[in-house]
Design a protein around this motif. Sequence first.
Motif, PDB file in Angstrom:
ATOM      1  N   PRO A  94      42.861  78.447  48.900  1.00 54.69           N
ATOM      2  CA  PRO A  94      43.001  79.741  48.866  1.00 54.69           C
ATOM      3  C   PRO A  94      42.429  80.645  47.810  1.00 54.69           C
ATOM      4  N   SER A  95      42.491  79.996  46.437  1.00 54.87           N
ATOM      5  CA  SER A  95      42.226  80.616  45.437  1.00 54.87           C
ATOM      6  C   SER A  95      40.472  80.825  45.062  1.00 54.87           C
ATOM      7  N   LEU A  96      39.971  79.929  45.849  1.00 57.27           N
ATOM      8  CA  LEU A  96      38.270  79.809  45.613  1.00 57.27           C
ATOM      9  C   LEU A  96      37.769  81.256  45.970  1.00 57.27           C
ATOM     10  N   ASP A  97      37.028  81.611  45.351  1.00 59.28           N
ATOM     11  CA  ASP A  97      36.226  83.058  45.532  1.00 59.28           C
ATOM     12  C   ASP A  97      34.844  82.763  45.950  1.00 59.28           C
ATOM     13  N   ILE A  98      34.334  81.808  46.203  1.00 63.25           N
ATOM     14  CA  ILE A  98      32.929  81.530  46.526  1.00 63.25           C
ATOM     15  C   ILE A  98      33.027  80.995  48.087  1.00 63.25           C
ATOM     16  N   PRO A  99      31.989  81.405  48.766  1.00 65.15           N
ATOM     17  CA  PRO A  99      31.942  80.935  50.050  1.00 65.15           C
ATOM     18  C   PRO A  99      31.849  79.391  50.284  1.00 65.15           C
ATOM     19  N   PHE A 100      32.424  78.819  51.261  1.00 62.70           N
ATOM     20  CA  PHE A 100      32.393  77.362  51.559  1.00 62.70           C
ATOM     21  C   PHE A 100      32.532  77.070  52.802  1.00 62.70           C
ATOM     22  N   LEU A 101      32.029  76.061  53.199  1.00 63.69           N
ATOM     23  CA  LEU A 101      31.948  75.601  54.623  1.00 63.69           C
ATOM     24  C   LEU A 101      32.799  74.336  54.896  1.00 63.69           C
ATOM     25  N   LEU A 102      33.534  74.603  55.876  1.00 58.81           N
ATOM     26  CA  LEU A 102      34.221  73.400  56.433  1.00 58.81           C
ATOM     27  C   LEU A 102      33.809  72.716  57.882  1.00 58.81           C
ATOM     28  N   VAL A 103      33.384  71.670  57.928  1.00 60.98           N
ATOM     29  CA  VAL A 103      32.574  71.245  59.125  1.00 60.98           C
ATOM     30  C   VAL A 103      33.967  70.032  59.754  1.00 60.98           C
ATOM     31  N   ALA A 104      34.461  70.288  60.742  1.00 60.10           N
ATOM     32  CA  ALA A 104      35.462  69.403  61.555  1.00 60.10           C
ATOM     33  C   ALA A 104      35.012  68.919  62.781  1.00 60.10           C
TER      34      ALA A 104
END
Length: 79
Positions: A13-23
């Motif tokens: 939750p502290s990340l401030d860069i966009p990232f992708l979760l693929v499930a």
Amino acid sequence: SLWEPRTLARRLPSLDIPFLLVAGVEDRWIPLSSVRSVASTTPSARLIEIPDVGHLAHEEQPERVALVIRRFAEERGLL
């Protein structure tokens, strides 16, 4: 072990860069509810759920996963 999922989940939750979760919706290793929980508590996350695949979505449907990643990168001007 260096792989500690609970520690990672607390820090995401502290990340401030966009990232992708693929499930993979049929994943029996990591419950979809867990991935959804991480995505809902991490403002910079985007979750893509792929039906009819399990934990190894990138092996089960490599073209589809590659397309998801490509679109995510294109939306951010990375390609």
